[in-house]
Design a protein around this motif. Structure first.
Motif, short mmCIF file in Angstrom:
data_model
loop_
_atom_site.label_atom_id
_atom_site.label_comp_id
_atom_site.label_asym_id
_atom_site.label_seq_id
_atom_site.Cartn_x
_atom_site.Cartn_y
_atom_site.Cartn_z
N GLU A 112 -11.79 7.80 1.14
CA GLU A 112 -11.61 6.87 2.06
C GLU A 112 -9.64 6.10 2.61
OE1 GLU A 112 -14.38 4.84 2.32
OE2 GLU A 112 -15.34 6.20 0.94
N SER A 113 -9.32 6.86 2.38
CA SER A 113 -7.75 6.49 2.86
C SER A 113 -7.80 7.83 4.24
CB SER A 113 -6.91 7.02 1.98
OG SER A 113 -6.57 6.40 0.82
N PRO A 114 -7.29 7.86 5.03
CA PRO A 114 -6.87 7.78 6.70
C PRO A 114 -6.20 8.95 5.90
CG PRO A 114 -6.08 6.52 6.93
CD PRO A 114 -6.73 6.50 4.91
N ARG A 115 -6.76 10.94 6.35
CA ARG A 115 -6.22 11.77 5.94
C ARG A 115 -5.19 12.94 7.13
NH1 ARG A 115 -10.67 13.00 2.42
NH2 ARG A 115 -11.92 11.76 3.53
N ASP A 116 -4.69 12.82 6.94
CA ASP A 116 -4.42 14.53 8.15
C ASP A 116 -5.40 15.57 8.39
OD1 ASP A 116 -2.73 16.42 5.97
OD2 ASP A 116 -1.59 15.86 6.54
N ALA B 96 -3.39 12.24 2.45
CA ALA B 96 -3.33 10.77 2.74
C ALA B 96 -1.88 10.28 1.82
CB ALA B 96 -4.68 10.39 2.12
N GLN B 97 -0.68 9.98 2.31
CA GLN B 97 0.50 9.09 2.45
C GLN B 97 0.50 7.76 2.46
OE1 GLN B 97 3.06 12.16 4.08
NE2 GLN B 97 0.75 13.11 3.50
N THR B 98 1.00 7.07 1.65
CA THR B 98 0.77 6.07 2.29
C THR B 98 2.77 5.74 1.34
OG1 THR B 98 0.41 5.23 -0.10
CG2 THR B 98 -0.92 4.69 1.80
N ILE C 192 4.79 18.93 -3.42
CA ILE C 192 5.79 20.31 -2.28
C ILE C 192 4.26 21.43 -3.07
CG2 ILE C 192 7.12 22.15 -2.41
CD1 ILE C 192 9.42 19.86 -3.68
N GLY C 193 3.55 22.07 -2.10
CA GLY C 193 2.41 22.71 -2.67
C GLY C 193 1.71 22.50 -3.84
N LEU C 194 0.96 21.09 -3.02
CA LEU C 194 0.08 21.02 -4.05
C LEU C 194 -1.43 20.65 -3.84
CD1 LEU C 194 1.48 17.05 -5.72
CD2 LEU C 194 1.91 19.57 -6.61
N LYS C 195 -2.37 20.75 -4.36
CA LYS C 195 -4.23 21.09 -3.75
C LYS C 195 -4.50 20.11 -5.07
CE LYS C 195 -3.42 25.79 -1.96
NZ LYS C 195 -4.32 26.71 -1.60
N ASN C 196 -5.35 19.23 -3.92
CA ASN C 196 -6.61 18.45 -4.96
C ASN C 196 -5.34 17.84 -5.87
OD1 ASN C 196 -8.33 19.55 -3.50
ND2 ASN C 196 -8.29 21.19 -4.65
N VAL C 197 -4.66 17.08 -5.33
CA VAL C 197 -3.80 16.55 -6.65
C VAL C 197 -4.03 14.60 -5.95
CG1 VAL C 197 -1.63 16.13 -7.69
CG2 VAL C 197 -2.95 18.02 -8.06
N VAL C 198 -3.79 13.79 -6.91
CA VAL C 198 -3.28 12.71 -6.68
C VAL C 198 -2.15 12.14 -7.42
CG1 VAL C 198 -4.75 11.74 -8.13
CG2 VAL C 198 -4.05 9.64 -6.94
N ALA C 199 -1.01 11.61 -6.71
CA ALA C 199 -0.08 11.14 -7.25
C ALA C 199 0.61 9.47 -6.81
CB ALA C 199 1.44 11.96 -7.26
N VAL C 200 0.29 8.74 -7.94
CA VAL C 200 0.63 7.16 -8.03
C VAL C 200 2.05 6.71 -8.20
CG1 VAL C 200 0.18 4.70 -7.83
CG2 VAL C 200 -1.79 6.87 -7.04
N THR D 42 -4.69 16.02 -0.99
CA THR D 42 -3.59 15.69 -1.79
C THR D 42 -4.27 14.24 -1.36
OG1 THR D 42 -1.53 15.40 -0.39
CG2 THR D 42 -2.22 16.84 -2.56
N LEU D 43 -3.60 12.95 -1.98
CA LEU D 43 -3.26 11.68 -1.99
C LEU D 43 -2.04 11.18 -2.97
CD1 LEU D 43 -4.36 8.59 -1.66
CD2 LEU D 43 -5.22 8.49 -3.66
N LEU D 44 -0.30 10.93 -2.04
CA LEU D 44 0.53 10.44 -2.50
C LEU D 44 0.83 8.68 -2.17
CD1 LEU D 44 2.57 13.56 -1.38
CD2 LEU D 44 1.13 13.57 -3.72
N ARG D 45 1.22 8.51 -3.15
CA ARG D 45 0.83 6.56 -2.60
C ARG D 45 2.41 6.18 -3.10
NH1 ARG D 45 -4.05 4.07 -2.33
NH2 ARG D 45 -3.20 1.59 -2.53
N SER D 46 3.55 6.36 -2.70
CA SER D 46 4.46 5.36 -3.45
C SER D 46 4.20 3.80 -3.32
CB SER D 46 6.06 5.59 -2.93
OG SER D 46 7.07 5.06 -3.66
N GLU D 47 4.36 3.67 -4.46
CA GLU D 47 3.48 1.36 -4.39
C GLU D 47 5.19 1.03 -4.75
OE1 GLU D 47 0.38 0.76 -4.55
OE2 GLU D 47 0.02 2.45 -3.50
N SER D 48 5.87 1.56 -4.16
CA SER D 48 7.61 0.73 -4.29
C SER D 48 8.29 0.95 -2.90
CB SER D 48 7.94 0.95 -5.56
OG SER D 48 9.47 0.73 -5.64
N GLY D 49 8.87 0.16 -3.22
CA GLY D 49 9.77 0.50 -1.34
C GLY D 49 10.74 1.13 -2.05
#
Lengths: 471, 471
Positions: free
Chosen positions: B279-283, B288-290, B315-323, B301-308
């Motif tokens: 559901e996230s806008p992706r390149d 998708a990064q937030t 780096i070099g990830l495939k099919n990975v989500v990191a929060v 990948t979905l890479l989300r930093s939830e803290s400022g």
């Protein structure tokens, strides 16, 4: 007696975020409870070893003293390079320093960011080299290779000249895959560990012969060196003209009097996260975890939580390294960990402090950590070691509230001095000249709350400083 | 006029670490700047809609008021379930509440943790259902499927009974893969969105007929409901006897008067991190990064930093989500994100606070965050909203230092009252009866430094509380 010379001015970024420009790899705890620098220093202590000479950069000098103090090692000298010039000038500077006392002294040049599992075995190898070194050889140490590694330089050993000591035929640059396979099949070939044993005078002669431009540039820097607290500062003006080079290129590849001693124990340069994974204790599925890290359905992963405050969870991952800190998280495929440098470059271009700085800042008197930084206020946790004191200082733009939460501090504000202990506080208005000292036996911990329009570290006037800092 | 009834008592863990027991999915910002609850409430405002009825749990009541206030929506009622009993009892309680004023009123039951891209299109669909609902139908909404999804229940639409309204032939449980393929090929089949439009009396009748055990158990709970500040508390004693069930099982699958309106806009239940990635806008590479997130050589990948405060690098990830959050990091293969629940269970068994709690704690007067917690001291950042006040309280084991860093606070300590503003502080000794209020127009931010032998939240005696809390 052998004088170990620990080279620890380097500042790579391949182990980011654990290693940063402000706190490079050699000072980080990567494997085991000590830093690589501490383990390197400890490796060459005991019978037969004199106190070490340390060469490092200005930014790292208080990390060096903190880490040496913590493991009870007294340095013969901590030399400060005004700027990094690769290993050749640093090695020569150390040799000149040692030779000034005793030109015949044996010195052992060692990088401080490698990992050696069995220190005694390595000391044995060093002992093997003594006779040859005493006779004017430069003895290097070659690691028996365990794989056709393309990431290291190699050595080719020739005929045995003394028991366990071989003539060095040639240095081999980092090979390509095919060449590495060939080297690996021939037992004469060893990995270059970058460790050298020689008389100080032998090394100096080698520089004079093979790298005269470095020799002539470095010599006046030593003449102009001056003591500063526990450090010896190499003179910066002549140092600015010193050419940058590695000791291998500048000297070793040209010298004819180089020998090699074989070391068959376990060694690693910990040159990237993939190597750290290989060196870490792993379970049957190939997973290594440190700190508050949990692996679920994972295979061949390195999961490191580097903060007691961060829970790291990996789920269904294969061949992945994840390193979590309070301010930065790096997740990479194991095969791509060499791109960490590029990622750090990207962060640097974006102006992210995390590219270079750790949240903890080491100072001569202890360390501090920023807990919150907002536009008009900042909260720090400050740790002052027993006997230490911050400079007598004042600020133009910020007021500070100090609340002591552990230990007993002596606080001076505009000339008035008082002792404060746990649960007591003091207010320091803008412009007030103030200092905090720890006269006690246990660390002082205080919480500092700053408010003001400008909160930069450079808003400081130092009126007096135990550590001779200007700003 | 339609009265929206928002069900928001749920507390799943599939979106951990962003969603936690103390702050579940519906309140988190997953897509866009609003929480799913806020977006759901806003979706059913404007012409034709009355103020919403909210049903939630006791732990979430102040999150609900904070989030509704933030988006300017006034609830008709916020009902507090003493304990979660799945959707059927909550829906009936809301229907009884609305029917008490007007049994003919139309109510729209909606989950508050789904995502709908085009709110107007969904309101149009709801409008289509009005005539049928007014005639005694229970109108459900079927999403035109875009893939053979096995994670949702499905609906089978029959003949058209009113313009755009179809008889509901049957509910279909989550299908297996083969069955989902078959359903997907036949356009009569739709996804069950769990949204229902009906007259209050129609719903109540359906419960009376098809789920009499729930009907008879819930009715006395409403009779015993009582107001508490801005909330209506359902009576807890009779509620303890209410059977747990979903509205689908309890009523809808049995009722004959169910219709379905087709909704062809974009809808998602955001049921796990893989879905959030979809559901996230992706390149172009599917990344998708937030927040402060950087992807290098990554794919899908979905890479989300939830803290400022946290830089996240992939780096070099495939099919990975990191929060990445300040206190917890989750990294998972996209195909294994359903195991997040199991990981949370593991953390819970280890006693990790992160399993259930966010570092930020929401209170009726604002929120606080623990910055450091050590054995004998704790530092908190406390945020008090304008007009709010903490309870008049005292502690047996801890002293507190308060430093105001933003706004102006009225502070009372042992009966003495004063106004404190930025850069002023106050000390609260053990046992002192104290309170802080925000009489101003902007938030008060203060840093609290606690010292003492016991620092638990339960060391509190509340002498007076605006929000009627006992402890």
């Amino acid at each position: 007696m052998i004088t170990p010379v620990l080279l620890c001015g380097g500042s790579g970024t391949r182990l980011w975020p654990l290693s940063r420009q402000s706190y490079p790899k050699q000072f980080a705890r990567i494997i085991g409870g000590e830093s690589l620098f501490q383990a390197s220093a400890r490796r060459f202590t005991g019978a037969g070893f004199a106190n070490p000479v340390i060469i490092t950069g200005d930014d790292f000098r208080f990390i060096v003293t903190e880490q040496l103090d913590a493991c009870g090692i007294s340095p013969a000298c901590i030399m400060i390079e005004p700027e990094g010039r690769n290993t050749a000038p640093a090695a020569l500077a150390a040799a000149l320093f040692v030779a000034a006392h005793d030109p015949k002294a044996l010195i052992l040049l060692v990088p401080s960011d490698h990992s050696v599992a069995d220190a005694e075995l390595f000391r044995d190898a060093v002992t093997h080299g003594i006779v040859a070194a005493a006779k004017g050889q430069i003895v290097t140490f070659g690691i028996t290779p365990t794989r056709p590694e393309t990431g290291y330089g190699w050595l080719e050993a020739g005929a045995e000249t003394h028991p366990g000591v071989f003539r060095l035929e040639r240095f081999i640059e980092k090979p390509d895959r095919a060449q590495a396979e060939t080297l690996f099949r021939d037992t004469r070939h060893l990995w270059n560990a970058g460790v050298f044993l020689a008389r100080a005078a032998t090394l100096i002669d080698a520089f004079r012969t093979h790298a005269p431009e470095i020799f002539h540039a470095v010599e006046p820097c030593l003449d102009g060196a001056h003591p500063d607290l526990r450090f010896t500062r190499i003179a910066s003006e002549p140092w600015a003209k010193v050419p940058e080079n590695s000791i291998d290129y500048a000297v070793m590849e040209k010298a004819r009097n180089v020998s090699v001693v074989r070391f068959s124990g376990h060694w690693s340069d910990l040159g990237g996260w993939e190597t750290v994974w290989q060196e870490s204790p792993r379970d049957e599925a190939g997973n290594a975890q440190t700190g508050k890290a949990t692996a679920l359905n994972c295979e061949n992963t390195l999961l490191r939580s580097e903060s007691g405050e961060v829970e790291l969870v990996g789920i269904g991952l294969k061949n992945v390294v994840a390193v979590a800190m309070r301010d930065a998280v790096m997740v990479a495929d194991l095969s791509e960990t060499q791109s960490v440098r590029q990622a750090v470059q990207t962060l640097r271009e974006r102006g992210a402090a995390q590219a270079a700085q750790l949240p903890v800042d080491h100072r001569p008197w202890g360390w501090f950590e920023t807990l919150v930084l907002e536009e008009r206020f900042q909260v720090k946790r400050i740790h002052v070691t027993p006997g230490a004191a911050l400079s007598l200082q004042s600020h133009m733009h910020r007021s500070e509230h100090w609340i002591i939460v552990a230990g007993t501090a002596r606080v001076t504000v505009d000339g008035a001095e008082k002792l404060l202990t746990e649960n007591q506080s003091v207010y320091i208005p803008v412009g007030a000249v103030h200092r905090i000292e720890n006269p006690g036996k246990v660390p002082v911990v205080l919480i500092e709350v700053q408010t003001g329009a400008y909160l930069g570290e450079d808003d400081i006037v130092r009126h007096e400083d135990l550590y001779a800092r200007q700003a």
